[in-house]
Design an enzyme around this catalytic site. Structure first.
Site, PDB file in Angstrom:
ATOM      1  N   LYS A 163       0.838  -1.191   0.000  1.00 23.04           N
ATOM      2  CA  LYS A 163       0.000   0.000   0.000  1.00 23.04           C
ATOM      3  C   LYS A 163       0.881   1.252   0.000  1.00 23.04           C
ATOM      4  CE  LYS A 163      -4.178  -1.769   0.188  1.00 23.04           C
ATOM      5  NZ  LYS A 163      -5.260  -1.431  -0.765  1.00 23.04           N
ATOM      6  N   ASP A 191      -0.398  -0.093  -4.524  1.00 21.34           N
ATOM      7  CA  ASP A 191      -1.761   0.423  -4.552  1.00 21.34           C
ATOM      8  C   ASP A 191      -1.774   1.792  -3.883  1.00 21.34           C
ATOM      9  OD1 ASP A 191      -4.441   0.919  -4.558  1.00 21.34           O
ATOM     10  OD2 ASP A 191      -5.003  -0.827  -3.364  1.00 21.34           O
ATOM     11  N   GLU A 217      -1.666   0.446  -8.980  1.00 25.07           N
ATOM     12  CA  GLU A 217      -3.118   0.349  -8.831  1.00 25.07           C
ATOM     13  C   GLU A 217      -3.706   1.690  -8.404  1.00 25.07           C
ATOM     14  OE1 GLU A 217      -6.403  -2.356  -6.352  1.00 25.07           O
ATOM     15  OE2 GLU A 217      -4.271  -2.847  -6.304  1.00 25.07           O
ATOM     16  N   ASP A 242      -9.202   0.379  -9.870  1.00 27.06           N
ATOM     17  CA  ASP A 242      -9.919  -0.216  -8.741  1.00 27.06           C
ATOM     18  C   ASP A 242     -11.081   0.690  -8.348  1.00 27.06           C
ATOM     19  OD1 ASP A 242     -10.868  -1.345  -6.440  1.00 27.06           O
ATOM     20  OD2 ASP A 242      -9.043  -1.123  -5.282  1.00 27.06           O
ATOM     21  N   LYS A 266     -13.807  -6.304  -7.686  1.00 26.28           N
ATOM     22  CA  LYS A 266     -14.141  -6.689  -6.319  1.00 26.28           C
ATOM     23  C   LYS A 266     -15.603  -7.105  -6.296  1.00 26.28           C
ATOM     24  CE  LYS A 266     -10.553  -4.008  -4.085  1.00 26.28           C
ATOM     25  NZ  LYS A 266     -10.182  -2.855  -3.224  1.00 26.28           N
TER      26      LYS A 266
END
Length: 365
Positions: A163, A191, A217, A242, A266
């Site tokens: 992250k 991400d 991402e 995303d 997702k």
């Protein structure tokens, strides 16, 4: 067969360490677990985890949408009529994808149990008996994150996601350190969770690529598809959407604008397995790879994601199936993930339905 009753209960498990992304931190993984019971006694279970820091939705809002709108719309319907169920839920209330996803998962689970089939057979088949998963490293100190990435790469995880998004210079240094700490064959993604400034993102992503990043991402805000397309056009790390992907219509616009190389689907975010398959079909037609992502979630929803990843030929970026591994004492399907932390793979269950062993709502009589 008709839907006779729908009940729900909140289940939570503390994270081994608080799970932090650029938009907030969660101390525990909290899910609303749903039970759908048919008039012949067959049950199915679904799950939705709001993760407010990511979705902006709350547990109270999720529960209100489910009990006040979408659940009543399904009572008396055939639980195997998935398209009809979504039409009924959409007519009852706009949006509220998490509530709809929880029921969608329960309907798939119920339909599979009634037929004696694992859910992947309802999704088109099984191309993989084991589904590789990414290890996801939440925000922490650079030293903590690098150590964790190296540990799980050594265990067998072939893709590690860290992250970022709070500080571009820190992200560049982190990627440099992680790339040096993991084997050459391990893919590395970062991400940013919408964290980069559109005016400097191109330079940041170029620097990340120079340090060995394979995939970035959601570097830009969800609305900035023009910026995402421009980043993609520069070459370098692949770009994955995303937060920009909340629905089938979002997917169509991402494809039309050329805004991503990879779509992170997702299951909860888009409204369940039925909608996720529609998004996946669009991605396949456009020649895009997909990752089956996670909020993260506990075992029921994570199993749903595993079944979907096993059924899609273009799910070539390892899925994010780590929710059950990030918490202490996973309460819904611990057996299904017992070996994943040591192999980086989820063995797809052959049990009917999603493959958990629930016979009642956890914590309810």
């Amino acid at each position: 067969m008709k839907i006779d009753s729908i009940r729900s209960h909140v289940v939570q498990a503390p994270y081994r360490r608080p799970f932090a992304i650029s938009s907030g931190t969660s101390p525990a993984l909290v899910s609303l677990v749903v039970e759908v019971r048919a008039d012949d006694g067959v049950t199915g279970y679904g799950e939705a985890s709001p993760m407010t820091a990511y979705t902006g939705e709350t547990l109270d809002g999720l529960r209100a949408a489910l009990t006040g709108h979408v659940a009543p719309a399904l009572l008396g319907r055939d639980p195997r009529d998935l398209a009809g169920a979504h039409a009924a839920m959409d007519a009852a209330i706009r949006g509220q994808h998490l509530a709809k996803a929880a029921l969608d998962l329960a309907l798939h689970d119920l339909a599979g149990r009634a037929a004696g089939w694992p859910v992947h057979l309802l999704l088109g088949g099984r191309l993989r008996t084991e589904v590789p998963t990414t290890w996801v490293v939440g925000l922490g100190t650079p030293e903590e994150m690098t150590k964790e990435a190296a540990e799980y790469a050594a265990r067998g995880f072939t893709h590690v996601k860290v992250k970022g998004g709070e500080d571009p210079d820190r992200d560049v240094a982190l990627v440099r350190a992680v790339r040096a700490a993991v084997p050459d064959g391990v893919e590395l993604s970062l991400d940013a969770n919408e964290g980069y400034d559109p005016s400097t993102a191109a330079r940041t992503v170029a620097r990340l690529g120079e340090e060995g990043l394979d995939l970035v991402e959601q570097p830009l805000p969800r609305w900035d598809l023009a910026g995402m397309a421009a980043l993609r056009g520069r070459g370098g790390p692949r770009v994955m959407a995303d937060e920009s992907l909340q629905s089938l219509h979002d997917a169509m616009e991402i494809v039309r604008r050329g805004a991503a190389d990879v779509l992170n689907i997702k299951v909860l975010k888009v409204g369940g397995l039925h909608r996720a398959r529609q998004v996946a079909a669009l991605a396949e037609a456009a020649g895009l790879a997909v990752k089956i992502g996670s909020m993260p979630e506990l075992g029921v929803a994570t199993l749903a994601a595993a079944h979907l990843a096993a059924a899609l030929p273009h799910a070539t970026v390892p899925a994010d199936l780590v929710g059950p591994l990030l918490v202490d004492d996973e309460p819904l399907a611990p057996a299904a993930f017992a070996g994943t932390a040591d192999t980086g793979r989820v063995a797809l269950p052959d049990l009917p339905g999603l493959g958990h062993r629930l016979t009642k709502l956890p914590g309810r009589p």
